[in-house]
Every structure is written in structure tokens, then in C-alpha cells.
Write an enzyme that holds these catalytic residues in place. Sequence first.
Site, PDB file in Angstrom:
ATOM      1  N   ASP A 206       3.553  -8.361   2.497  1.00  0.00           N
ATOM      2  CA  ASP A 206       4.926  -8.034   2.144  1.00  0.00           C
ATOM      3  C   ASP A 206       5.632  -7.371   3.326  1.00  0.00           C
ATOM      4  O   ASP A 206       5.064  -6.515   4.008  1.00  0.00           O
ATOM      5  CB  ASP A 206       4.912  -7.087   0.940  1.00  0.00           C
ATOM      6  N   GLU A 268       5.181 -12.491   4.986  1.00  0.00           N
ATOM      7  CA  GLU A 268       6.560 -12.561   4.533  1.00  0.00           C
ATOM      8  C   GLU A 268       7.393 -11.892   5.623  1.00  0.00           C
ATOM      9  O   GLU A 268       7.473 -10.663   5.695  1.00  0.00           O
ATOM     10  CB  GLU A 268       6.769 -11.828   3.202  1.00  0.00           C
TER      11      GLU A 268
END
Length: 550
Positions: A206, A268
Site C-alpha cells: 500500500d 501500489e
Amino acid sequence: MGEQWWRDAVIYQIYPRSWADSDGDGIGDLPGITARLPHLADLGVDAVWLSPFYTSPQHDAGYDVADYRDVDPLFGDLAAFDALTARAHDLGLRVIVDIVPNHSSSEHPWFQAALVAEPGSPERARYIFREGRDGGDLPPNNWQSLFGGPAWTRVTEPDGSLGQWYLHLFDTSQPDFDWTNAEVRSELEDVLRFWLDRGVDGFRIDVAHGLVKADGLPDSEYDQWSEPTGLAPMWDQPGVHDIYRNWRRITDSYAVEDQDADRILCAEAWVLPAGALARYVREDELHQSFNFEYLMTPWLADDQRRTITHSLAQAEAVGAPQTWVLSNHDVVRHASRLGYPQQPGLHRVDGIGADDPQPDAEVGLRRARAATAVMLALPGSAYLFQGEELGLPEATRLPDEARQDPTFARTEGASKGRDGCRVPVPWEADAPSYGFGPGEHPWLPQPPEYETLAADQQRGVPGSTLELYRTLLALRRALRLGRGTLTWLDGFPDTVLAFTVTSRAGQVTVLANLGEVPVPLPEGATVLASSQPVDPGAQLGTDASVWLTL
């Protein structure tokens, strides 16, 4: 080593809250996921990626982690996770989990310790605490939170006085770690090992581009979505690459000699241009990075052709596979996003509310099916978001009182947030909550159109979106298209994407008509799959794609 499975894998994202609820509390859970895993084996994907299920106060749906080594009781426990992993492996599915290294929850023991510690203490050094400007009354710099408002919050010191400020690029409940701190680096590396030891096959990272901030935390002349990203002092700083080289050494140490057992890392990273993103997937760094440039490319032939060509070239330059993605838990579903008039350039579509202009559902689904048929033919790896194989649209008419995304609250409703793509999946048309769980009221209300899109209404039905995905995925695997080479074809209108993908297992020709005029199929072509009905020798209609052999 083996064939490196990740180079052409199709990976399916499950948002645990919204996949399947086993106990009737309205929130999806790990046992619910385990029970529905045969759907994915039947669909034909290679791996499942789970969004966070860790212990969390759920201020940001689990992306605020309070304990990186345990399962939140909402979702089950470690035994339930182990059962899920074992069942997935039995079905031939690999398991990828989210890791959230940019920030923790404000309820993490480390941050709670920082709040009662003194400025300059080791406890505060794990996070980014700074003195304010103008005598402490103003934030240390001008950075803004991606969820709206300042990226700094001032704390009350143990003696009751107003004191330092802490950085949170997202919600106030998500304080950013200081990755110059050796203890932070060691802790997150140990978290990786904890889950690798439990049998996971990889991690989705993330906010992978946000861990390192520019020295001195200078004011930013750019907003959070600046191009190129590296000019913004909170994003894409060179120091992130040293972190990922260390992480790659860890995952490589879990590979099994002579087996296709690589453990992978996928970033990401909202990074532009593509050349900067390619640095994340150099040979000694991460295995994959999401291709958000492709996701944001409109359904226009010139834009699609340019992005695909550029994306493949940038990945090839560093010897990495390209990834392709059209939807995820942070963006408007492509069955709705493509239902608006398409304009040149890259576009990140914000959430949609009941009072906003509504997408054309019929056009959106037709384009989404055609776009998926293009994407699944492209060389590299592909990511699917739960429910897209059912053609699920965005839930665009959610009542404001039902919304739970902190973005909605922090912007006072200016941003509708991401709840619309996170609505629970419909499995059975005639069951409570369309089969999501035994209860009538899931955590977000499902729109009525989900009834006819439920999985049991599409399974085995020729022409359904579910069967289209199954057909495309089976052909993709049989023809090894993810390992293939793309060649653009001449002789077609500019509004048509025309290319071949050739692998050692065969060749497929893909035509996608993005124009308004039907296009004749080549003579003698055999139709393998099509996003809309088409007969050999017939014409390909607008917003339709077809896979052919010639």
C-alpha cells in the site's frame, strides 16, 4: 528456478468486508472468503489478493493497522486465515496479502507510546513529529492530506500543553512512519517474515511510493497528483528503492529451488511518468507495480494505443512484466467509469453521488466488456477486482448517511469517496443480501440492479459477463498470452485497436472497435471469443472486442 508464475498471473482482488459474510453481522469475513474460493478456481484466476484483515479500529476500512500480526475479530482469527490459505492452495490459488507500511493506526501501541513520550524521544522517532511554525501554532509545512484538509495534526503533550505536530498523509488516525528510523525498517521486515512463515505467496504494498519523504520536509509546490510525481516532496523519493531491495532479498530467501514458488511484491505506486514507475520493478526490486496509467486511460483508440505501447516498452526496458488493471477498491468501477463521454488524457474519476450526472449503464457495461477483452489479451499480468466478472456497476446512489469512507467526511461531502465500488458482492438473486450473507442488511446497501447481476443468474448463461470472463481467462491460459509478444496491425481504421499476441502456445488476433461505424472482420477469421455477439464474416459493432484466429 521455475517459470516465475507472476509474470503472466491473473490476480483477483478480494475486499474482505464485501466478499462473503459467514456469520450474518453484515460484514464479510475470512470464513466467508474460504467458502467462496471455488468460484475463483472455476473462474480461472491464478491468485487471490486480500485487502487488509488485520486488527484495526476500521477508521479507513482496515488500512489503519493496529496489529500487523493478527486478524481483526471482525474477520476471524489466525486459524481462519490459515484455513483460508490452505483451502486456496488446495484449489491451486496463491494468496497475496496487503502490507501497509506508510502508516499505522493511531491505536497502534507504538503511536500510543509516542503520545505520552517527550519530544525527541525514541518513541516519537518512529513517526514524523515536528515543531510547528510561527511559535508552534501553524503546521510544519503546507502538505495536504489525500483525504482532505491539512496533513498535520497537533498533539496535546503529557503536561496538557499544545505541542508537536504529526504527519498523516491520509486520515488523522493514520500517522506516517519515519522510514529513516532503523527500528521501523526492522519491524516491517519482521512483519513480512511473519506472514511468509504462514504460507503467503506475496504482498501488495500500500502507498509504496510514499514511505520516504524529501529531506527537511519542504513545502510542496505541487498537489498530491502532480506530474511527474517525484517533484512532490511526499512521493516517489529515491530512498524507497533501498527499502525494496531489502524486501526483495527477504522474499527471495523464501523461494524454493527448482519449484515455481517465488514470493512476490507488487507496488501500489501512483507514479508518473511510466519510466519512473518502471524503476520500482528493476531486477533487484519489486516484481510488479500496478499500471495506473492504463487504468486512467480513456476508452479512445489513440489514447489506448499510446498507453499500451508505452507501458510495454517501459517494462521491457527493465526486464519486468507489465501489469494491467481496470478497477480496484479505490476507483469508480470501470462498468460505470466508461459510461461517461470519453475525453483525451488521463483521468482519475472520483466517487459518484446520487445528485451527480449518472453514467449510461448500458454503454458502460458494453465498453467494460470490450475493455476487459483487450486487457486480458495483453502480455504480462492482470489484476481483477471482485465483482467485475459479474459486470457490477458502481453504486452511484448510496445515501450520504450510509457512506463510511473517511474521504467523504473530511471533505464535508465534496468527495463522495470510494464506498460505491466497495458494496458487497451479489451471489444469489433470491437470498438475503443477494447471498452475501444470512443477514438482510450488509454494511453498505446493495443497489437493486445487483439482483439480476448475481452470480447464480449468470453462471452457465451464454453471453453473460461471468461466462465471458471464464472464456477469456481459459483462452488466455491455454494460449499463454501473458507470455506473448504484441504486434500492432495496419489496415484498420484509426478507431480500431488491432494487434496480434504471439506466444509459444499460439497466436490470437484482437480487434476492438472504439468507433461509431461497424468494422468488417477479416475474411476467413475464426471467432474465439467476443465481448458482444458476432458471427464469422459479420461486422464488429461499436464498443466491441473480438479474439480471432486467422
